[in-house]
Design an enzyme around this catalytic site. Structure first.
Site, PDB file in Angstrom:
ATOM      1  N   HIS A  57     -32.823 -67.416 -56.252  1.00  0.00           N
ATOM      2  CA  HIS A  57     -32.418 -66.189 -55.820  1.00  0.00           C
ATOM      3  C   HIS A  57     -31.077 -65.751 -56.166  1.00  0.00           C
ATOM      4  O   HIS A  57     -30.063 -66.565 -55.980  1.00  0.00           O
ATOM      5  CB  HIS A  57     -32.632 -66.117 -54.127  1.00  0.00           C
ATOM      6  N   ASN A  58     -30.611 -64.494 -56.578  1.00  0.00           N
ATOM      7  CA  ASN A  58     -29.219 -64.283 -56.951  1.00  0.00           C
ATOM      8  C   ASN A  58     -28.609 -65.131 -57.868  1.00  0.00           C
ATOM      9  O   ASN A  58     -27.479 -65.873 -57.518  1.00  0.00           O
ATOM     10  CB  ASN A  58     -28.382 -63.963 -55.679  1.00  0.00           C
ATOM     11  N   GLU A  73     -33.119 -64.886 -61.458  1.00  0.00           N
ATOM     12  CA  GLU A  73     -33.042 -63.374 -61.055  1.00  0.00           C
ATOM     13  C   GLU A  73     -31.921 -62.637 -61.594  1.00  0.00           C
ATOM     14  O   GLU A  73     -30.922 -63.386 -61.627  1.00  0.00           O
ATOM     15  CB  GLU A  73     -33.117 -63.271 -59.337  1.00  0.00           C
ATOM     16  N   ASP A 132     -29.584 -59.012 -61.168  1.00  0.00           N
ATOM     17  CA  ASP A 132     -29.479 -57.722 -60.440  1.00  0.00           C
ATOM     18  C   ASP A 132     -28.780 -56.614 -61.328  1.00  0.00           C
ATOM     19  O   ASP A 132     -27.545 -57.163 -61.580  1.00  0.00           O
ATOM     20  CB  ASP A 132     -28.557 -57.946 -59.409  1.00  0.00           C
ATOM     21  N   HIS A 150     -23.984 -58.164 -57.543  1.00  0.00           N
ATOM     22  CA  HIS A 150     -24.696 -57.997 -56.206  1.00  0.00           C
ATOM     23  C   HIS A 150     -24.165 -56.584 -55.647  1.00  0.00           C
ATOM     24  O   HIS A 150     -23.182 -56.545 -55.169  1.00  0.00           O
ATOM     25  CB  HIS A 150     -24.244 -59.270 -55.447  1.00  0.00           C
ATOM     26  N   GLU A 194     -34.139 -57.316 -61.067  1.00  0.00           N
ATOM     27  CA  GLU A 194     -33.838 -56.205 -59.794  1.00  0.00           C
ATOM     28  C   GLU A 194     -33.221 -54.985 -60.523  1.00  0.00           C
ATOM     29  O   GLU A 194     -31.999 -55.122 -61.136  1.00  0.00           O
ATOM     30  CB  GLU A 194     -33.025 -56.950 -59.110  1.00  0.00           C
TER      31      GLU A 194
END
Length: 750
Positions: A311-312, A341, A343, A356, A390
């Site tokens: 995640h992230n 991932e 973003d 983020h 994302e």
């Protein structure tokens, strides 16, 4: 000449013969780089043991630092870190290199004075790493003894007086009364010189580490107390280690591999030394070595596997001010992670950036992430990598994203179904070897894109994460235009909103994937567990941490695996029980990042409910673990003279019915060779989903116990019998020779 002297002579001959090591031994001035503005000269030198690198500032008086070659995972040549890329205009690539350390320790970026010096260090360290990896068990023990001797020999005279021995015992976590220590010292001091040197120190160490616990087992099976005949060893392997097939051949193989005495080998026998070597080896480990290798069927549909997921991935620290870095991707991919991932947000000069959103975390370019993905995706595993996007970018910058993906990844990026036909189900990890799959929104369905329907549409893009409500209002669904170019890069992982299990059973396509926050997923597991398991037998699901976890903490992934969720995304940068479980599950099957789900989670005609698992094939097992002893546990408190009071906790992680933990007593003041002989009993209802975690803690009656070490493995990978458990640090890196010795029994409950 003693073994230790021979090892030392061999090492110095190696140095004399190898130009790279010779130059490292002499020492070199290099610049240590932390940023564009922090570039300081340091003097680096390889120590005589060929294991330790020593360095100091030219100004800092006597202050110096050291690190072990064993802590270095890899050497990267050239501008292969963000720090070195930032100074690429100042120092040429052939003078730069990066030392990458194991665990979560930061890299060391260095610039040599010349390309030749850089090459000497790059090649030299690589040779030393190879040498270390090829060391046998016995050489490792000799090296370990040698290291302790160096630590204890404060005045560097090659001898140890009794005061130095007492200091050494404290360093080694041994609380021994002076009388006993002096007795051992005098027995080892064969020359009666009042000091220990070379072979005398080896003798002292062996007396100190005498394994009475293993000697007892050895003598129980040895006819004469001196050796195990082939027949004795076969008896031990059948009765204690529960080996069934080809026992004679296996016993002969163990003698050949671990018996140090030529005479015993000729007699097809095993001495105590050989027995100890066998029990300390991978074959004597609790983890079945055949399951460390790739052993599962890799030809099932993608949704039939648990997939190691991050995640992230770009964050190295917390979710608010943390540092974004491509290093996060390198670390995760090298640990076998198969779903990372990004973003994405609009960046300057039409260059999409990754960070983020709506926080103070730093920013990196999307194209740099894609480059790293191209370079590192298949170093640890050949099986497919899923890039979870994302997407917060404008159509214009989405086109740039698609361009980067296509140009940088080339054939590695999967842009159309494998055989060119409209597929009827997900392909397997085997089919997708060497491919990178994009997970994101898609215009229309897979069928439409195969039929050439290509008009640009508005696709519904949700902010999947609603990550941090305190920073941002909860965003309602927002319509956002999606570029056809980016949409076309999505094949088998089309992100869709989840509208309920009934809806998905009727309307969902196999290539659609929904994401759930941890709390939503937990609610589904609790209320409609069997439906969730069936849903996950048909298509992929992704679960990610709550937006309130701004400290990058993790949720328990076991709850999600219990429902068959494949992509359980964790913050890889955060050590703790959750990452221990993730590392434990994925430590089997060649560390390839894919673990085949149990058959009852893949069959549509079974209704497995993790909350109520007693189905037709229900066969509970009894697990009995006798925790016998610990060996050379690491110190947790650096305070002078402090010695740990260790206890062992065994935790079962699995379906709710299996969640359990039990502890041994704590042993006062002995981290060196504590003996427990405590037996812990568990009932395992769903062995296929259970993980067993061994934790050693330093007992403290006034505050929280300190963590000492742990080891986690799948229940199905346990070898029964007398076994060693080689402990890992908080970071998941090994801490040899720290171990536990246990006796494991698994029986059917009738």
């Amino acid at each position: 000449m003693t073994e230790r002297q021979m090892a030392s002579t061999e090492r110095s001959l190696r140095i004399q013969a190898d130009d790279d090591l010779k130059s490292m031994f002499v020492g070199t001035v290099m610049r240590k780089i932390k940023s564009r503005t922090w570039k300081k000269q340091r003097y680096f030198r390889l120590q005589e043991d060929c294991m330790t690198i020593w360095y100091k500032s030219k100004k800092a008086g006597n202050a110096h630092s050291t690190f072990s070659v064993g802590d270095v995972e890899a050497v990267r040549e050239g501008h292969q870190s963000e720090v070195l890329l930032s100074i690429a205009d100042e120092f040429p690539s052939d003078r730069c290199f990066t030392l990458v350390f194991r665990g979560r320790r930061g890299n060391l970026d260095l610039v040599a004075e010349s390309a030749g010096e850089a090459q000497s260090w790059i090649k030299g360290i690589r040779k030393l790493i190879d040498n270390l990896e090829n060391m046998g068990q016995r050489e490792k023990l000799d090296q370990w003894i040698c290291d302790w001797f160096k630590k204890a020999d404060k005045n560097r005279d090659g001898q140890m007086n009794f005061k130095e021995v007492q200091d050494l015992l404290k360093m080694m976590n041994v609380d021994m009364n002076e009388h006993h220590a002096l007795r051992l010292f005098t027995m080892a001091d064969k020359s009666q010189s009042g000091t220990l040197e070379d072979d005398e120190f080896v003798l002292f160490y062996k007396m100190l580490t005498q394994r009475e616990d293993i000697l007892r087992v050895f003598q129980e099976y040895s006819g004469d107390g001196q050796k195990l005949t082939l027949h004795d060893l076969k008896d031990f392997l059948q009765e204690e280690q529960l080996h069934e097939d080809g026992v004679q051949q296996y016993a002969l193989k163990l003698i050949e591999r671990y018996e140090p005495s030529d005479t015993a080998r000729m007699l097809q026998a095993m001495t105590f030394d050989g027995f100890l070597m066998y029990l300390s080896s991978p074959e004597g480990s609790i983890f079945n070595p055949t399951m460390v290798e790739l052993y599962q069927d890799m030809t099932q549909p993608l949704c039939h596997y648990f997939i190691s997921s991050s995640h992230n991935t770009y964050l190295l620290e917390d979710q608010i001010r943390g540092h974004s870095s491509v290093e996060g991707y390198i670390r995760a991919l090298k640990r076998g992670c198969r779903c990372v991932e990004v973003d994405c947000w609009d960046g300057p000069n039409v260059e999409p950036i990754v960070y983020h959103g709506h926080t103070l975390t730093s920013k990196i370019f999307f194209k740099d992430v894609v480059t790293v993905l191209g370079n590192y995706a298949f170093k640890a595993s050949q099986y497919p990598v899923i890039l979870s996007i994302e997407n917060h970018c404008s159509v214009e910058q989405q086109k740039v994203m698609a361009q980067h993906l296509t140009q940088i990844l080339g054939d590695k990026l999967l842009k159309s179904p494998l055989d060119g036909k409209i597929p009827i189900g997900l392909p397997s990890p085997e089919d997708l070897k060497g491919k990178i799959l994009l997970k994101g929104k898609k215009i229309g369905g897979l069928e439409d894109s195969m039929n050439g329907c290509d008009e640009e549409e508005t696709a519904e893009i949700e902010d999947d994460h609603h990550r941090n409500d305190s920073i941002r209002r909860r965003v309602k669904k927002s319509k956002q235009r999606l570029s056809k170019e980016l949409s076309d890069c999505v094949v088998y992982c089309k992100s869709v909103h989840f509208s309920g299990f009934k809806h998905s059973q009727i309307h969902s396509k196999f290539y659609e994937i929904s994401s759930f926050t941890e709390s939503k997923a937990r609610k589904h597991v609790r209320e409609t567990g069997a439906e969730f398991v069936l849903h996950n037998a048909r298509q992929l699901s992704r679960v990610y941490p709550s937006g309130l976890r701004t400290d990058s903490s993790n949720f328990n992934p076991q709850d999600m695996w219990n429902a068959g969720c494949q992509i359980v995304a964790l913050n890889f940068q955060t050590a703790g029980v959750e990452m221990d479980l993730n590392d434990g599950l994925f430590s089997q099957n060649g560390h390839c990042g894919y673990i085949l789900k149990p058959a009852f989670m893949r069959n549509f005609d079974e209704r497995f409910d993790p909350e109520n698992p007693q189905n037709d094939g229900y066969k509970p097992l009894s697990l009995s673990i006798q925790v016998i002893s610990g060996q050379q546990l690491p110190k947790v408190n650096i305070k002078e003279g402090s010695i740990i009071d260790p206890l062992v906790r065994v935790e079962i992680h699995g379906v709710p019915l299996d969640q359990a933990k039990q502890e041994t007593r704590y042993i006062d003041n002995n981290g060196f060779n504590p003996i427990w002989h405590d037996t812990l009993q568990f009932t395992i209802h769903v062995p296929e989903l259970a993980l067993v975690r061994f934790v050693v803690e330093d007992y403290d009656k006034t505050s929280k116990n300190d963590f000492v070490g742990q080891f986690t493995l799948p229940f199905t990978c346990i070898q029964p019998g007398y076994r060693h458990i080689h402990l890992l640090s908080k970071d998941g890196t090994s801490i040899p020779p720290s171990s536990l010795f246990v006796n494991v029994r698994i029986t059917k409950l009738t």
